[in-house]
Design a protein around this motif. Structure first.
Motif, short mmCIF file in Angstrom:
data_model
loop_
_atom_site.label_atom_id
_atom_site.label_comp_id
_atom_site.label_asym_id
_atom_site.label_seq_id
_atom_site.Cartn_x
_atom_site.Cartn_y
_atom_site.Cartn_z
N ILE A 70 47.50 46.58 35.14
CA ILE A 70 47.43 45.77 36.35
C ILE A 70 46.07 46.04 36.97
O ILE A 70 45.52 47.14 36.86
CB ILE A 70 48.55 46.06 37.36
CG1 ILE A 70 48.62 47.55 37.71
CG2 ILE A 70 49.88 45.51 36.89
CD1 ILE A 70 49.48 47.85 38.92
N ALA A 82 48.61 41.99 42.33
CA ALA A 82 47.95 42.52 41.14
C ALA A 82 48.15 41.54 39.99
O ALA A 82 49.15 40.83 39.93
CB ALA A 82 48.56 43.87 40.75
N ILE A 84 48.63 41.14 35.88
CA ILE A 84 49.18 41.97 34.80
C ILE A 84 48.82 41.37 33.44
O ILE A 84 48.70 40.16 33.30
CB ILE A 84 50.71 42.11 34.93
CG1 ILE A 84 51.26 43.18 33.98
CG2 ILE A 84 51.41 40.78 34.73
CD1 ILE A 84 52.72 43.54 34.24
N THR A 105 54.41 50.53 35.02
CA THR A 105 53.51 49.64 35.77
C THR A 105 54.07 49.34 37.16
O THR A 105 53.31 49.32 38.14
CB THR A 105 53.26 48.35 34.98
OG1 THR A 105 52.57 48.69 33.76
CG2 THR A 105 52.44 47.35 35.76
N LYS A 106 55.36 49.11 37.27
CA LYS A 106 55.96 48.86 38.60
C LYS A 106 55.71 50.05 39.53
O LYS A 106 55.33 49.86 40.69
CB LYS A 106 57.47 48.63 38.47
CG LYS A 106 57.85 47.26 38.06
CD LYS A 106 59.33 46.97 38.28
CE LYS A 106 60.24 47.97 37.61
NZ LYS A 106 61.66 47.56 37.63
N ALA A 109 52.08 50.06 40.54
CA ALA A 109 51.76 48.97 41.46
C ALA A 109 52.19 49.32 42.89
O ALA A 109 51.45 49.07 43.85
CB ALA A 109 52.42 47.67 41.00
N TYR A 114 50.42 47.42 46.11
CA TYR A 114 50.62 45.99 45.86
C TYR A 114 52.00 45.55 46.32
O TYR A 114 52.96 46.31 46.26
CB TYR A 114 50.45 45.69 44.37
CG TYR A 114 49.02 45.78 43.89
CD1 TYR A 114 48.07 44.88 44.34
CD2 TYR A 114 48.63 46.77 43.01
CE1 TYR A 114 46.75 44.96 43.92
CE2 TYR A 114 47.31 46.86 42.57
CZ TYR A 114 46.38 45.96 43.04
OH TYR A 114 45.08 46.03 42.62
N ILE A 117 53.27 41.20 41.72
CA ILE A 117 52.50 41.17 40.49
C ILE A 117 52.49 39.74 39.97
O ILE A 117 53.53 39.09 39.90
CB ILE A 117 53.09 42.11 39.42
CG1 ILE A 117 53.11 43.55 39.93
CG2 ILE A 117 52.30 42.01 38.12
CD1 ILE A 117 53.87 44.51 39.00
#
Length: 164
Positions: A70, A82, A84, A105-106, A109, A114, A117
């Motif tokens: 991201i 963000a 991805i 990734t979550k 973020a 963020y 996404i």
């Protein structure tokens, strides 16, 4: 096969570039075109490092089988969004690589502040559309007639995942 996810580092760039190059050569799933080398991956990783997160998925033997990142969104996105990108090694899809990458990734973020996404997926990339849909991304727009660097024109589906 056990898949683990960890933050990516510069030494992973060669393996990530090899995966992405193979995906590009097969065609039909990414808007990235041309030759991609480790130096390209390292350059991308170095852009806005304070607002980006890169992860790799690897097997118990250390083979990199996928990666996801991201980064701050493109011009059409607000700063709380963000962008991805996700890539799995061809022939290794369906092993839970994308699911494990997205969990990491979550978390990243959210830690980076963020709110959501964004995913831009080629409209002809059925696998990518299914992947993001299965993660909970929802359609919110479309880019019609996107011209890739190689001259090919495709439509893109815009999907978003709300983190909060």
């Amino acid at each position: 096969m056990r898949i683990t996810v960890r933050p990516a580092h510069d030494l992973d760039a060669r393996d990530m570039a090899a995966i992405l190059s193979e995906v590009i050569a097969i065609g039909g799933t990414t808007a990235i075109t041309g030759r991609i080398g480790p130096e390209d991956i390292r350059d991308w990783m170095g852009q806005a490092p304070e607002a980006s997160a890169w992860h790799v998925a690897e097997t118990e033997t250390g083979e990199i089988v996928g990666f996801q990142w991201i980064a701050p969104g493109a011009d059409h996105l607000p700063p709380e969004a963000a962008e991805i990108a996700t890539f799995a090694k061809p022939g290794r899809q369906g092993l839970g690589i994308g699911s494990k990458l997205f969990e990491a990734t979550k978390r990243a973020a959210l830690a980076l502040g963020y709110a959501w996404i964004n995913a831009n997926i080629r409209a002809d990339n059925g696998g990518g559309l299914i992947y993001y849909q299965s993660r909970g991304f929802e359609d919110y727009g479309r880019i019609t007639g996107y011209r890739m660097k190689d001259g090919q024109v495709v439509d893109k589906i815009l999907k978003r995942y709300d983190l909060r």
